[in-house]
Design a protein around this motif. Structure first.
Motif, PDB file in Angstrom:
ATOM      1  N   UNK A  54      27.299 -10.876   2.210  1.00 57.70           N
ATOM      2  CA  UNK A  54      27.635 -10.596   0.808  1.00 57.70           C
ATOM      3  C   UNK A  54      26.654 -11.229  -0.164  1.00 57.70           C
ATOM      4  N   UNK A  55      25.899 -12.184   0.359  1.00 53.07           N
ATOM      5  CA  UNK A  55      24.927 -12.927  -0.445  1.00 53.07           C
ATOM      6  C   UNK A  55      25.613 -13.589  -1.628  1.00 53.07           C
ATOM      7  N   UNK A  56      26.728 -14.245  -1.316  1.00 50.48           N
ATOM      8  CA  UNK A  56      27.502 -14.982  -2.315  1.00 50.48           C
ATOM      9  C   UNK A  56      27.787 -16.377  -1.820  1.00 50.48           C
ATOM     10  N   UNK A  57      28.113 -17.275  -2.746  1.00 53.19           N
ATOM     11  CA  UNK A  57      28.490 -18.642  -2.383  1.00 53.19           C
ATOM     12  C   UNK A  57      29.936 -18.887  -2.776  1.00 53.19           C
ATOM     13  N   UNK A  58      30.615 -19.689  -1.938  1.00 54.15           N
ATOM     14  CA  UNK A  58      32.002 -20.051  -2.195  1.00 54.15           C
ATOM     15  C   UNK A  58      32.117 -21.573  -2.169  1.00 54.15           C
ATOM     16  N   UNK A  59      32.829 -22.114  -3.143  1.00 53.50           N
ATOM     17  CA  UNK A  59      33.037 -23.556  -3.229  1.00 53.50           C
ATOM     18  C   UNK A  59      34.436 -23.876  -2.723  1.00 53.50           C
ATOM     19  N   UNK A  60      34.500 -24.868  -1.817  1.00 56.73           N
ATOM     20  CA  UNK A  60      35.784 -25.338  -1.293  1.00 56.73           C
ATOM     21  C   UNK A  60      35.935 -26.802  -1.676  1.00 56.73           C
ATOM     22  N   UNK A  61      37.083 -27.147  -2.268  1.00 61.22           N
ATOM     23  CA  UNK A  61      37.343 -28.550  -2.612  1.00 61.22           C
ATOM     24  C   UNK A  61      38.376 -29.123  -1.668  1.00 61.22           C
ATOM     25  N   UNK A  62      38.221 -30.370  -1.316  1.00 59.99           N
ATOM     26  CA  UNK A  62      39.193 -31.041  -0.434  1.00 59.99           C
ATOM     27  C   UNK A  62      39.806 -32.230  -1.147  1.00 59.99           C
ATOM     28  N   UNK A 117      31.096 -34.792  -0.234  1.00 60.83           N
ATOM     29  CA  UNK A 117      32.131 -35.810  -0.107  1.00 60.83           C
ATOM     30  C   UNK A 117      33.516 -35.248  -0.425  1.00 60.83           C
ATOM     31  N   UNK A 118      33.610 -34.280  -1.296  1.00 61.58           N
ATOM     32  CA  UNK A 118      34.913 -33.751  -1.709  1.00 61.58           C
ATOM     33  C   UNK A 118      34.976 -32.234  -1.566  1.00 61.58           C
ATOM     34  N   UNK A 119      34.287 -31.695  -0.564  1.00 62.62           N
ATOM     35  CA  UNK A 119      34.369 -30.260  -0.364  1.00 62.62           C
ATOM     36  C   UNK A 119      33.160 -29.699   0.337  1.00 62.62           C
ATOM     37  N   UNK A 123      24.343 -44.987  -0.103  1.00 64.16           N
ATOM     38  CA  UNK A 123      24.558 -45.970   0.967  1.00 64.16           C
ATOM     39  C   UNK A 123      25.731 -45.609   1.868  1.00 64.16           C
ATOM     40  N   UNK A 124      26.676 -44.801   1.393  1.00 66.65           N
ATOM     41  CA  UNK A 124      27.829 -44.442   2.215  1.00 66.65           C
ATOM     42  C   UNK A 124      27.570 -43.240   3.108  1.00 66.65           C
ATOM     43  N   UNK A 125      26.841 -42.266   2.591  1.00 67.73           N
ATOM     44  CA  UNK A 125      26.674 -40.998   3.308  1.00 67.73           C
ATOM     45  C   UNK A 125      25.284 -40.786   3.890  1.00 67.73           C
ATOM     46  N   UNK A 126      24.324 -41.660   3.568  1.00 67.93           N
ATOM     47  CA  UNK A 126      22.972 -41.483   4.066  1.00 67.93           C
ATOM     48  C   UNK A 126      22.228 -40.400   3.309  1.00 67.93           C
ATOM     49  N   UNK A 127      21.156 -39.873   3.925  1.00 72.46           N
ATOM     50  CA  UNK A 127      20.278 -38.889   3.283  1.00 72.46           C
ATOM     51  C   UNK A 127      20.528 -37.498   3.854  1.00 72.46           C
ATOM     52  N   UNK A 187      30.745 -34.248  -5.478  1.00 72.41           N
ATOM     53  CA  UNK A 187      30.115 -35.509  -5.106  1.00 72.41           C
ATOM     54  C   UNK A 187      28.848 -35.285  -4.306  1.00 72.41           C
ATOM     55  N   UNK A 188      28.333 -36.308  -3.633  1.00 75.63           N
ATOM     56  CA  UNK A 188      27.067 -36.202  -2.897  1.00 75.63           C
ATOM     57  C   UNK A 188      27.241 -35.447  -1.582  1.00 75.63           C
ATOM     58  N   UNK A 189      26.136 -34.907  -1.023  1.00 71.82           N
ATOM     59  CA  UNK A 189      26.223 -34.213   0.264  1.00 71.82           C
ATOM     60  C   UNK A 189      26.493 -35.195   1.403  1.00 71.82           C
ATOM     61  N   UNK A 190      27.224 -34.683   2.399  1.00 67.70           N
ATOM     62  CA  UNK A 190      27.492 -35.489   3.595  1.00 67.70           C
ATOM     63  C   UNK A 190      26.920 -34.839   4.853  1.00 67.70           C
ATOM     64  N   UNK A 191      26.235 -33.715   4.679  1.00 63.88           N
ATOM     65  CA  UNK A 191      25.578 -33.048   5.807  1.00 63.88           C
ATOM     66  C   UNK A 191      24.377 -32.282   5.304  1.00 63.88           C
TER      67      UNK A 191
END
Length: 464
Positions: free
Chosen positions: A456-464, A446-448, A402-406, A428-432
């Motif tokens: 590079x075909x790699x993923x990086x996680x960023x936390x806020x 919600x938090x990153x 309900x806060x961030x939508x779909x 947390x849940x996606x915001x985009x």
């Protein structure tokens, strides 16, 4: 015919006249849930038509007699089928199991010509004298003979001797065995008594009403086969036309939709129930061999069938959040199918099965191209997750709260997100939705965020 048969017929002719005047038998029954199995078989002494239409039916049960008697009876059946064909009439035949067992080719021929066969028991006993187990045994044994002959009754029954045809216990036992239509009749020509034409003609004058279901008999000494063309001509002279048993037990608007889709020769086959109120007054549902038709003033009249119907049923059909269908089943992308409802949709593909999509998740999915878009077909119904709701698709997920939508998450970013714990993770849940950035693609949470580097075909996680 034996004396007992004649006595029963004579007494029940009076009851037929009573039914014609609109005096019925009120039977108390428990309240049933919407769109649930009928509590009792629906008895039809007349069809639903209020115009000058009649339905013609024959009962068919002969014991092994002399070769001469059997030859006459077979000739009678050939005559009946020939006259119906010449007049373009689709009729009904109450067939016993023992007839089908002894005459499988004739039984197949009746059905192949488009006539409706109904279970008339196996050996024609008085159902009021039988226990529930004995009634079921009669039904089962007759149906087994039908299957062996390559036909089936689709849950239609006609009571032998008309004994107990309005009995609550008999009709409850029928329903418990899956027989929801008890096709009775308005009047009998009494041709089975070797009645002369004057007698038959008089009964037609006295008892024919709009929607009449007329019963006749094949077996010698019946005069009905020889009189059939005269009966048809007389009814025509009275301004009557002829309607099939399939028409007799359906009514608009479901009747219109059913026959518009091809009627009994369509994928739906024969009706297996009478029309029933689906939820409130003005709504209707009718079950068929391979599907159901639903009607409400707000949604119109539409069918649901196959795996989509199975899913719809598992959710509660019209009482579920989906409510009524708003369109017939349609082709989807890649060979799938889908049905739309007032409260959502159900999509099916052989690889995924049938699943529902609704609410904000469906709205998001639609903006992405629905089943033809990047996510493909749903692989799950909508489920609760640690934060909000989610639906899983072939190529990604859509999450809602309900806060961030779909928002959708897919590909390598989804793989990393799920490995971290999805909505229950620190992110947390996606915001985009996923979007393009300088190094590749990104999804915000919600938090990153998770960033996928295309080089590079790699993923990086960023936390806020």
């Amino acid at each position: 015919m034996n004396n007992r048969w004649s006595t029963l017929r004579s007494g029940l002719s009076v009851l037929a006249a009573v039914v014609l005047t609109g005096i019925g038998v009120a039977v108390a029954r428990p309240a049933s849930a919407a769109d649930s199995s009928p509590y009792q078989a629906q008895v039809f002494t007349r069809g639903y038509d209020t115009t000058k239409l009649a339905t013609l039916t024959f009962d068919l049960d002969w014991r092994t007699g002399t070769p001469a008697e059997n030859a006459v009876s077979r000739t009678n059946l050939e005559t009946v089928l020939r006259v119906f064909a010449a007049n373009g009439i689709t009729a009904g035949f109450g067939v016993t199991g023992r007839f089908a067992e002894q005459n499988p080719a004739e039984t197949r021929d009746i059905a192949a010509r488009g006539h409706k066969i109904f279970n008339h028991s196996y050996s024609h006993p008085d159902f009021l004298t039988l226990t529930r187990a004995q009634r079921w045994a009669q039904l089962d044994k007759a149906e087994a003979a039908f299957r062996a002959a390559g036909v089936n009754s689709a849950g239609w029954f006609r009571t032998p001797y008309r004994s107990g045809y309005m009995n609550a216990g008999v009709n409850r036992d029928l329903a418990l065995r899956g027989y929801y239509i008890n096709l009775d009749w308005t009047f009998d020509t009494t041709g089975y008594r070797a009645a002369d034409w004057a007698t038959v003609s008089s009964r037609i004058d006295r008892y024919t009403v709009p929607g009449a279901i007329i019963v006749m008999h094949v077996t010698t000494p019946s005069t009905d086969p020889g009189n059939l063309q005269l009966i048809i001509d007389k009814l025509k002279g009275m301004g009557y036309g002829f309607t099939s048993p399939y028409h007799a037990v359906t009514r608009a608007p479901i009747r219109t939709a059913y026959f518009g889709a091809g009627g009994p020769s369509s994928v739906f086959g024969a009706p297996t129930t009478a029309p029933m109120q689906a939820t409130t007054a003005g709504t209707a549902v009718q079950w068929f061999q391979r599907g159901r038709f639903y009607h409400s003033p707000a949604s119109g009249t539409h069918f649901v069938t196959g795996a989509i119907l199975s899913k719809y049923r598992s959710l509660g059909t019209v009482t579920s959040f989906l409510r009524y269908p708003t369109a017939d089943e349609r082709h989807g992308a890649a060979g799938g199918y889908y049905s739309t409802f007032q409260g959502g949709s159900v999509y099916w593909l052989p690889a995924t099965g049938a699943h529902e999509v609704h609410g904000a998740i469906r709205t998001k999915w639609f903006t992405l191209g629905a089943e033809a878009g990047i996510l493909g077909y749903p692989q799950s119904d909508e489920v609760a997750v640690s934060v909000g709701r989610a639906s899983r698709f072939q190529h990604g997920n859509v999450y809602w709260n309900s806060s961030n939508g779909a928002h959708e998450v897919h590909g390598a970013i989804l793989t990393r997100y799920l490995a971290l714990g999805g909505t229950g993770s620190r992110l947390g849940p996606p915001t985009s939705d996923e979007y393009t950035v300088a190094v590749g693609r990104r999804s915000n949470f919600r938090h990153g965020a998770i960033i996928w580097n295309s080089a590079a075909r790699t993923t990086t996680v960023i936390y806020t």
